[in-house]
Scaffold this active site. Structure first.
Site, mmCIF file in Angstrom:
data_model
loop_
_atom_site.group_PDB
_atom_site.id
_atom_site.type_symbol
_atom_site.label_atom_id
_atom_site.label_comp_id
_atom_site.label_asym_id
_atom_site.label_seq_id
_atom_site.Cartn_x
_atom_site.Cartn_y
_atom_site.Cartn_z
ATOM 1 N N LYS A 112 -8.237 -8.732 -2.245
ATOM 2 C CA LYS A 112 -8.182 -7.790 -1.083
ATOM 3 C C LYS A 112 -8.490 -8.263 0.251
ATOM 4 C CE LYS A 112 -7.742 -3.528 -3.046
ATOM 5 N NZ LYS A 112 -8.521 -2.576 -3.275
ATOM 6 N N ASP A 117 1.097 -1.352 0.055
ATOM 7 C CA ASP A 117 -0.073 0.038 -0.003
ATOM 8 C C ASP A 117 1.120 1.170 -0.060
ATOM 9 O OD1 ASP A 117 -2.289 1.470 0.044
ATOM 10 O OD2 ASP A 117 -2.887 1.155 2.223
#
Ligand code: IVH
Length: 716
Positions: free
Chosen positions: A330, A132
């Site tokens: 995810k 991320d």
């Protein structure tokens, strides 16, 4: 609380024209979110909420394929580069990834690949943690770093070469024998969680920007005009992909061989990356990484699966904005347990009081969380928006051990309390009845969950919005004083309260920093502004009432009030009298009853006005304003005249008075003037050559008067 928006239309019922409008609306909304995410590093919605927007666009486009535009958010990535950095065009676009949220979706992804390539076997997949951070493309020619660019809109990014040269994980020269003539090597810039925390601490002490999470902190650190700032920030980089490749450094290129080569060439690559021979192996990797996520040291938001064989990647190609050969799996919302140290109240720009939990910092899904929203007073008490018990009715107290959740969310929430751990001294939280910013009393309307500050005219938290409303078109409507100017003047402390608008000229005369010397201003525009302000020193009562920014007082209600009270003095007096009764259950004061009885004014409106006047600070601010302006009386409707409450229609050519005069005098005497005749008409005043209206009046038996008879009725 955010303004509630209208529910978007159901896709199954959308007609094509409606779908087109809905797509346009969604595109604009997503564009704005993209800019906040990619350019400002300051997202305002959760990843999940963003994904939901994109899913909606996809669903509409699936139904109406010919409405898909080349600039649709499903066809583009990210946001155009921000100003300030030179642009670099990527030789091969930097695209995005499709998402999978369940094991089934991963299986479907693999089956799609098998169908596409007509494969019986399961293609080997490389599973990688999805970092991320922010992606970066590095161009090397003959092994030398030529330039570095952010992703930007996927086609053109920002030139951050100088900044990138300060990152140790990125080699300036590629090592090894197999160096392609030209290549774009790609990966993720990120920051370790520990480095992020230390940096934030330093920033806070120095009074500088504090970042929301490691991703924003990495993005903000990379995109610095002053490269020495970037150099001082602990940025890291994982290489995992490439764009243009003049030739591959191996005979049969695969994803895993390329990762090994990137490592040999001098990059840091993620040590977790694993080659998987089956979907089960890939899913096992996902679970293992998910469980160990908090210990990784950096934030990840899922796992990426990539087809290992590069020739298959090439054959699979892309669909829209995402490759067919890769997908992001995810992670679900993450939770963590921590202590709620304190509850603070924040006041929003509309006066809403929002409770915020101050937490002992805890890592939730890889992100350090020290604040979380508690939504509203009911939420703390254990009551849901629907009035039903929440968390089995358990309330939230300072000192509680709580469960915090973050679903890729910008704002984490407290979702539960560990009751066993409640300290014996913990007391139920007493939601404040005063605004912590301005001290005005705070109230809650009957059916509302939000508690609001009543200091409309005085609360600094609300001031700018209220001032913008004050000068808006249906309020004071001052030429040359719009939202932009109000914001500027407010930021500089020149206009803080409504009265300041009217003392502006006087103060400017005495000031050494003249308005006319400001950028964008000059002698003439300042003179015009002062003239426009002066013109508004005389204001209609309804405009003034509307301008006060009292909740529920729109243009219509402001007119009702103005007409009823007629003058500012009477209005003020009545509202103060009604406010005295506020403390009683059911407010029995005559003034309140009178207000409540005005046709069209209900209890909610009445209460809102009275709450405003019950706040001394508002009355004081209003009286100061009244020292600068004059409020025009309203010609009041009378009730004690022969035509009060009657409906009158004027028709034919009138000789004793004009149509406007007739209308004005009738209204002054409390009559209503209508344009057509109906059963409800009381009188038709017919001039010469009256036509169909007269006929209709006769048919309906409505009283018909000559002009003289009308004059006699109203007393001349
Ligand atoms: S591959 C064409 N691998 O995720 C596919 N992306 O949502 C290129 N990301 O823009 C991307 N870790 O910023 C890939 N191991 C990884 C990644 C990864 C993080 C990011 C990357 C990309 C975004 C897509």
């Amino acid at each position: 609380m955010a303004k509630s928006s209208k529910t978007p239309p159901d896709i199954s019922t959308l007609t094509k024209p409606k779908a087109k409008i809905e797509l346009m609306r969604l595109s604009l909304e997503m564009e704005a979110h993209n800019a906040r995410y990619y350019q400002d590093d300051a997202p305002t919605i959760s990843d999940a909420a963003y994904d939901a927007l994109r899913k909606r666009v996809e669903a509409i486009e699936a139904k109406f394929p010919d409405l898909v535009k080349s600039d649709s958010p499903t066809q583009t990535v990210g946001a155009a580069p921000a100003r300030g950095f030179a642009k670099i065009q990527h030789a091969v676009p930097m695209l995005s990834l499709g998402n999978a949220f369940s094991d089934e979706e991963v299986t479907e992804f693999v089956e799609r690949i098998q169908r596409f390539l007509k494969l019986d076997e399961i293609p080997a997949l490389v599973a990688e943690p999805k970092i991320d951070g922010l992606s970066l493309s590095l161009r090397y020619e003959n092994g030398e770093l030529i330039h570095a660019a952010t992703r930007g809109d996927g086609f053109t990014g920002e030139d951050v070469t100088a900044n990138v040269r300060t990152i140790k994980d990125i080699p300036n020269t590629l090592k090894g024998k197999h160096v392609p003539a030209a290549c774009e090597l790609r990966g993720e810039v990120y920051m370790l969680k520990s480095d992020f925390l230390a940096l934030n601490k330093k920033q806070e002490e120095a009074g500088d920007t504090v970042f929301a999470n490691p991703r924003n902190s990495a993005a903000g650190s990379l995109r610095q005009k002053d490269v020495s700032i970037t150099a001082s920030r602990p940025l890291k980089f994982f290489a995992y992909a490439w764009g243009e490749m003049s030739d591959y450094p191996m005979a049969e290129p695969t994803q895993h061989a390329m990762i090994a080569w990137l490592h040999k060439a001098g990059f840091t690559v993620n040590p977790e990356i694993t080659l998987c021979k089956s979907v089960d192996e890939a899913l096992a990797f996902y679970r293992r990484i998910g469980e160990g996520r908090a210990k990784l040291g950096y934030d990840i938001d899922g796992v990426v699966y990539k087809v290992d064989r590069i020739d298959w990647q090439a054959r699979l190609g892309f669909a829209g904005r995402a490759p067919r050969w890769a997908i992001a799996h995810k992670f679900a919302a993450e939770q963590a347990t921590t202590i709620l140290e304190k509850i603070d109240i924040q006041v929003g720009r509309t006066g809403a009081l929002t409770p915020v939990a101050r937490l002992t910092p805890v890592t939730v899904g890889g992100v350090v969380v020290s604040n979380a929203t508690l939504h509203n007073a009911d939420y703390i008490k254990g009551i849901g928006n629907d009035g039903q018990p929440l968390r089995d009715g358990v309330d939230i107290r300072e000192g509680d051990t709580v469960i915090v959740q973050r679903a890729g969310d910008v704002i984490p929430q407290v979702v539960n309390v560990v009751l066993d751990k409640r300290p014996s001294a913990a007391k139920p939280y007493a939601f404040p009845d005063k605004c912590p910013v301005c001290g005005s009393h705070a109230t809650r309307e009957n059916d509302e969950v939000v508690t609001r500050c009543t200091g409309a005219l005085v609360c600094p938290a609300q001031a700018v919005e209220k001032l913008k409303h004050f000068v808006s078109r249906l309020a004071f409507d001052i030429d040359g004083l719009g939202d932009k100017q109000i914001q500027e003047f407010y930021d500089e402390g020149i206009i803080m309260h409504p009265v300041d608008i009217f003392t502006l000229a006087k103060r400017d005369e005495r000031s050494s920093k003249k308005l006319r010397d400001r950028e964008g201003y000059g002698e003439v525009s300042v003179r015009n502004l002062f003239a426009a302000i002066d013109e508004r020193r005389k204001i209609e009562l309804n405009r003034l009432i509307f301008a006060l920014g009292i909740r529920h007082i729109g243009e219509g209600n402001a007119k009702l009030l103005a007409r009823h009270y007629g003058s500012f003095a009477v209005f003020r007096e009545a509202m103060l009298a009604a406010a005295v009764g506020l403390a009683d259950e059911g407010n029995t004061s005559e003034a309140y009853q009178d207000l409540n009885n005005i046709g069209g004014v209900g209890e909610i409106v009445a209460d809102a006005v009275v709450e405003f006047f019950a706040e001394q600070r508002n009355v004081k601010a209003l009286d100061e304003l009244l020292g600068e302006i004059e409020v025009l009386d309203v010609a009041r409707a009378k009730t004690d005249t022969p035509v009060a409450g009657k409906t009158v229609v004027f028709t034919g050519s009138l000789t004793k008075f004009t149509r406007d005069e007739a209308k004005a005098s009738a209204e002054r005497l409390g009559a209503k003037v209508a344009g057509s005749v109906s059963k409800k008409t009381d009188y038709v005043v017919a001039g010469e050559d009256a036509g169909s209206k007269l006929t209709k009046a006769r048919d309906l038996g409505v009283a018909v008067l000559t002009e003289d008879e009308w004059l006699a009725l109203i007393g001349g």
